[in-house]
Design a protein around this motif. Structure first.
Motif, PDB file in Angstrom:
ATOM      1  N   MET A  56       0.846  -1.194   0.000  1.00  0.00           N
ATOM      2  CA  MET A  56       0.000   0.000   0.000  1.00  0.00           C
ATOM      3  C   MET A  56       0.885   1.249   0.000  1.00  0.00           C
ATOM      4  O   MET A  56       1.723   1.410   0.877  1.00  0.00           O
ATOM      5  CB  MET A  56      -0.908   0.005   1.227  1.00  0.00           C
ATOM      6  CG  MET A  56      -1.871  -1.168   1.304  1.00  0.00           C
ATOM      7  SD  MET A  56      -2.906  -1.103   2.785  1.00  0.00           S
ATOM      8  CE  MET A  56      -3.777  -2.671   2.670  1.00  0.00           C
ATOM      9  N   THR A  57       0.699   2.122  -0.969  1.00  0.00           N
ATOM     10  CA  THR A  57       1.454   3.366  -1.058  1.00  0.00           C
ATOM     11  C   THR A  57       0.592   4.507  -0.556  1.00  0.00           C
ATOM     12  O   THR A  57      -0.465   4.808  -1.136  1.00  0.00           O
ATOM     13  CB  THR A  57       1.883   3.639  -2.508  1.00  0.00           C
ATOM     14  OG1 THR A  57       2.678   2.545  -2.965  1.00  0.00           O
ATOM     15  CG2 THR A  57       2.690   4.928  -2.582  1.00  0.00           C
ATOM     16  N   ASN A  58       1.009   5.138   0.529  1.00  0.00           N
ATOM     17  CA  ASN A  58       0.195   6.201   1.105  1.00  0.00           C
ATOM     18  C   ASN A  58       0.277   7.463   0.265  1.00  0.00           C
ATOM     19  O   ASN A  58       1.350   7.896  -0.143  1.00  0.00           O
ATOM     20  CB  ASN A  58       0.643   6.492   2.542  1.00  0.00           C
ATOM     21  CG  ASN A  58      -0.345   7.373   3.280  1.00  0.00           C
ATOM     22  OD1 ASN A  58      -0.240   8.591   3.264  1.00  0.00           O
ATOM     23  ND2 ASN A  58      -1.315   6.754   3.920  1.00  0.00           N
ATOM     24  N   THR A  59      -0.890   8.045  -0.009  1.00  0.00           N
ATOM     25  CA  THR A  59      -0.963   9.232  -0.864  1.00  0.00           C
ATOM     26  C   THR A  59      -0.928  10.529  -0.083  1.00  0.00           C
ATOM     27  O   THR A  59      -0.878  11.613  -0.668  1.00  0.00           O
ATOM     28  CB  THR A  59      -2.280   9.208  -1.671  1.00  0.00           C
ATOM     29  OG1 THR A  59      -3.389   9.250  -0.747  1.00  0.00           O
ATOM     30  CG2 THR A  59      -2.367   7.957  -2.530  1.00  0.00           C
ATOM     31  N   GLY A  60      -1.002  10.435   1.245  1.00  0.00           N
ATOM     32  CA  GLY A  60      -1.082  11.631   2.072  1.00  0.00           C
ATOM     33  C   GLY A  60      -2.503  12.124   2.256  1.00  0.00           C
ATOM     34  O   GLY A  60      -2.726  13.102   2.980  1.00  0.00           O
ATOM     35  N   ARG A  61      -3.454  11.476   1.603  1.00  0.00           N
ATOM     36  CA  ARG A  61      -4.859  11.846   1.765  1.00  0.00           C
ATOM     37  C   ARG A  61      -5.462  11.094   2.952  1.00  0.00           C
ATOM     38  O   ARG A  61      -5.028   9.996   3.295  1.00  0.00           O
ATOM     39  CB  ARG A  61      -5.659  11.567   0.496  1.00  0.00           C
ATOM     40  CG  ARG A  61      -5.093  12.253  -0.740  1.00  0.00           C
ATOM     41  CD  ARG A  61      -5.997  12.040  -1.943  1.00  0.00           C
ATOM     42  NE  ARG A  61      -7.141  12.932  -1.883  1.00  0.00           N
ATOM     43  CZ  ARG A  61      -8.331  12.643  -2.436  1.00  0.00           C
ATOM     44  NH1 ARG A  61      -8.517  11.479  -3.033  1.00  0.00           N
ATOM     45  NH2 ARG A  61      -9.324  13.504  -2.360  1.00  0.00           N
ATOM     46  N   VAL A  62      -6.464  11.704   3.561  1.00  0.00           N
ATOM     47  CA  VAL A  62      -7.047  11.167   4.791  1.00  0.00           C
ATOM     48  C   VAL A  62      -8.553  10.994   4.618  1.00  0.00           C
ATOM     49  O   VAL A  62      -9.240  11.909   4.138  1.00  0.00           O
ATOM     50  CB  VAL A  62      -6.775  12.110   5.989  1.00  0.00           C
ATOM     51  CG1 VAL A  62      -7.431  11.577   7.254  1.00  0.00           C
ATOM     52  CG2 VAL A  62      -5.276  12.305   6.175  1.00  0.00           C
ATOM     53  N   ALA A  63      -9.056   9.832   5.022  1.00  0.00           N
ATOM     54  CA  ALA A  63     -10.497   9.562   4.983  1.00  0.00           C
ATOM     55  C   ALA A  63     -11.026   9.336   6.391  1.00  0.00           C
ATOM     56  O   ALA A  63     -10.394   8.642   7.197  1.00  0.00           O
ATOM     57  CB  ALA A  63     -10.795   8.344   4.118  1.00  0.00           C
ATOM     58  N   VAL A  64     -12.187   9.905   6.668  1.00  0.00           N
ATOM     59  CA  VAL A  64     -12.939   9.616   7.882  1.00  0.00           C
ATOM     60  C   VAL A  64     -14.117   8.747   7.471  1.00  0.00           C
ATOM     61  O   VAL A  64     -14.916   9.143   6.610  1.00  0.00           O
ATOM     62  CB  VAL A  64     -13.452  10.907   8.557  1.00  0.00           C
ATOM     63  CG1 VAL A  64     -14.412  10.580   9.694  1.00  0.00           C
ATOM     64  CG2 VAL A  64     -12.279  11.737   9.056  1.00  0.00           C
ATOM     65  N   VAL A  65     -14.233   7.557   8.064  1.00  0.00           N
ATOM     66  CA  VAL A  65     -15.332   6.641   7.739  1.00  0.00           C
ATOM     67  C   VAL A  65     -16.156   6.420   8.998  1.00  0.00           C
ATOM     68  O   VAL A  65     -15.680   5.812   9.964  1.00  0.00           O
ATOM     69  CB  VAL A  65     -14.815   5.299   7.201  1.00  0.00           C
ATOM     70  CG1 VAL A  65     -15.989   4.388   6.835  1.00  0.00           C
ATOM     71  CG2 VAL A  65     -13.911   5.516   5.981  1.00  0.00           C
ATOM     72  N   THR A  66     -17.385   6.919   9.014  1.00  0.00           N
ATOM     73  CA  THR A  66     -18.266   6.671  10.155  1.00  0.00           C
ATOM     74  C   THR A  66     -18.864   5.271  10.003  1.00  0.00           C
ATOM     75  O   THR A  66     -19.075   4.780   8.908  1.00  0.00           O
ATOM     76  CB  THR A  66     -19.393   7.702  10.248  1.00  0.00           C
ATOM     77  OG1 THR A  66     -20.309   7.524   9.160  1.00  0.00           O
ATOM     78  CG2 THR A  66     -18.846   9.121  10.252  1.00  0.00           C
ATOM     79  N   GLY A  67     -19.124   4.645  11.141  1.00  0.00           N
ATOM     80  CA  GLY A  67     -19.632   3.279  11.097  1.00  0.00           C
ATOM     81  C   GLY A  67     -18.642   2.331  10.467  1.00  0.00           C
ATOM     82  O   GLY A  67     -19.020   1.360   9.806  1.00  0.00           O
ATOM     83  N   GLY A  68     -17.351   2.589  10.687  1.00  0.00           N
ATOM     84  CA  GLY A  68     -16.308   1.851   9.992  1.00  0.00           C
ATOM     85  C   GLY A  68     -15.889   0.553  10.641  1.00  0.00           C
ATOM     86  O   GLY A  68     -14.909  -0.053  10.202  1.00  0.00           O
ATOM     87  N   SER A  69     -16.624   0.087  11.647  1.00  0.00           N
ATOM     88  CA  SER A  69     -16.173  -1.091  12.391  1.00  0.00           C
ATOM     89  C   SER A  69     -16.643  -2.410  11.797  1.00  0.00           C
ATOM     90  O   SER A  69     -16.154  -3.473  12.165  1.00  0.00           O
ATOM     91  CB  SER A  69     -16.640  -0.996  13.849  1.00  0.00           C
ATOM     92  OG  SER A  69     -18.051  -0.918  13.910  1.00  0.00           O
ATOM     93  N   GLY A  70     -17.610  -2.392  10.889  1.00  0.00           N
ATOM     94  CA  GLY A  70     -18.096  -3.663  10.361  1.00  0.00           C
ATOM     95  C   GLY A  70     -18.949  -3.482   9.129  1.00  0.00           C
ATOM     96  O   GLY A  70     -19.358  -2.372   8.784  1.00  0.00           O
ATOM     97  N   GLY A  71     -19.213  -4.593   8.427  1.00  0.00           N
ATOM     98  CA  GLY A  71     -20.091  -4.559   7.270  1.00  0.00           C
ATOM     99  C   GLY A  71     -19.569  -3.667   6.162  1.00  0.00           C
ATOM    100  O   GLY A  71     -18.383  -3.701   5.805  1.00  0.00           O
ATOM    101  N   ILE A  72     -20.441  -2.842   5.626  1.00  0.00           N
ATOM    102  CA  ILE A  72     -20.073  -1.946   4.534  1.00  0.00           C
ATOM    103  C   ILE A  72     -18.998  -0.952   4.983  1.00  0.00           C
ATOM    104  O   ILE A  72     -18.066  -0.653   4.239  1.00  0.00           O
ATOM    105  CB  ILE A  72     -21.319  -1.224   4.005  1.00  0.00           C
ATOM    106  CG1 ILE A  72     -22.223  -2.217   3.266  1.00  0.00           C
ATOM    107  CG2 ILE A  72     -20.934  -0.064   3.083  1.00  0.00           C
ATOM    108  CD1 ILE A  72     -23.575  -1.641   2.862  1.00  0.00           C
ATOM    109  N   GLY A  73     -19.122  -0.439   6.194  1.00  0.00           N
ATOM    110  CA  GLY A  73     -18.147   0.538   6.687  1.00  0.00           C
ATOM    111  C   GLY A  73     -16.742  -0.013   6.718  1.00  0.00           C
ATOM    112  O   GLY A  73     -15.793   0.644   6.271  1.00  0.00           O
ATOM    113  N   ARG A  74     -16.591  -1.230   7.208  1.00  0.00           N
ATOM    114  CA  ARG A  74     -15.248  -1.830   7.275  1.00  0.00           C
ATOM    115  C   ARG A  74     -14.695  -2.078   5.871  1.00  0.00           C
ATOM    116  O   ARG A  74     -13.497  -1.856   5.628  1.00  0.00           O
ATOM    117  CB  ARG A  74     -15.291  -3.130   8.070  1.00  0.00           C
ATOM    118  CG  ARG A  74     -13.925  -3.773   8.196  1.00  0.00           C
ATOM    119  CD  ARG A  74     -13.926  -4.877   9.210  1.00  0.00           C
ATOM    120  NE  ARG A  74     -12.603  -5.468   9.367  1.00  0.00           N
ATOM    121  CZ  ARG A  74     -12.271  -6.319  10.341  1.00  0.00           C
ATOM    122  NH1 ARG A  74     -13.157  -6.643  11.255  1.00  0.00           N
ATOM    123  NH2 ARG A  74     -11.054  -6.815  10.401  1.00  0.00           N
ATOM    124  N   ALA A  75     -15.553  -2.521   4.952  1.00  0.00           N
ATOM    125  CA  ALA A  75     -15.103  -2.725   3.573  1.00  0.00           C
ATOM    126  C   ALA A  75     -14.626  -1.416   2.962  1.00  0.00           C
ATOM    127  O   ALA A  75     -13.632  -1.382   2.223  1.00  0.00           O
ATOM    128  CB  ALA A  75     -16.232  -3.327   2.732  1.00  0.00           C
TER     129      ALA A  75
END
Length: 244
Positions: free
Chosen positions: A1-20
């Protein structure tokens, strides 16, 4: 994985669609803040796995409808990951009952989490997301399918769509896209809960693709909106295999 320096905030990110979505965005080179409401262990496990793989990641809890709690989430993204470029708002709840029978306290809880929660997250995202970023809300294909017992949930997601389309226009000149993803039936624990195998098979076979969607199917659309889709703005993408 090459980090681009961009940042994402994902709510509900612990499972299901959010984790994917978290895992796909990490693979796309994003640092990721994984927001959770109750599943702290799963969120922290995901963050630890990503960190071991060389992806900057942090898990942070909070009620999406609480502006103070969500302000703290965005503050942590700024402080620990360096800012916010993409917000993916998957968090929501889906209690079901016929309209004539639903308890009004349950109805209010759905609207607080799904509508107020989206408003709070979108308001902060509109203030914090950097130029060239994206805000991605979550609706549902039930707004087209009109399935009995989904009335309160579909009503909340109709409001999410309205907020999405208006915010896209309010951010004129900012180079920030705002869209919503509207999944169809997707193979997650939330979908399977309370359904017989016969019911699951019937729903899957009703789709022209003759299967349920997968969390990865939905994350692919999120990846598109978070990355190359700069000319897709103010839209609701029904990601459902032609279910509706």
């Amino acid at each position: 994985m090459t980090n681009t320096g961009r940042v994402a905030v994902v709510t509900g990110g612990s499972g299901g669609i959010g984790r994917a979505c978290v895992e796909r965005l990490a693979a796309d080179g994003f640092s990721v803040l994984i927001h959770f409401a109750g599943a702290k262990d799963r969120a922290e496990e995901t963050a630890s796995a990503l960190t071991r793989a060389g992806v900057p990641a942090v898990a942070v809890g909070g009620d999406v409808a609480d502006e103070a709690a969500m302000t703290a989430v965005f503050d942590i993204a700024d402080r620990e990951l360096g800012g916010v470029d993409v917000v993916v708002h998957t968090a929501g709840i889906m209690p079901l009952a016929p309209i004539a029978q639903m308890d009004l306290d349950t109805f209010d809880h759905i609207q607080r989490t799904n509508v107020r929660g989206t408003f709070v997250v979108d308001q902060l995202a509109a203030q914090r997301v950097r130029k060239g970023g994206s805000i991605i809300n979550f609706s549902t294909s039930v707004t087209r399918l009109h399935i009995p017992t989904y009335g309160a949930y579909a009503a909340s997601k109709g409001a999410v769509e309205a907020l999405t389309l208006i915010l896209a226009r309010e951010l004129r000149g900012r180079d920030i896209t705002v869209n919503a993803v509207a999944p169809g039936p997707t193979a997650t624990p939330l979908f399977f809960k309370g359904k017989s195998q016969e019911a699951v098979d019937q729903i899957a076979n009703a789709n022209p693709m003759q299967r349920l969607g997968t969390p990865d199917d939905i994350a692919e659309t999120v990846s598109f909106l978070a990355g190359p889709a700069r000319w897709v703005n103010g839209q609701v993408l029904h990601t459902n295999g032609a279910m509706a």
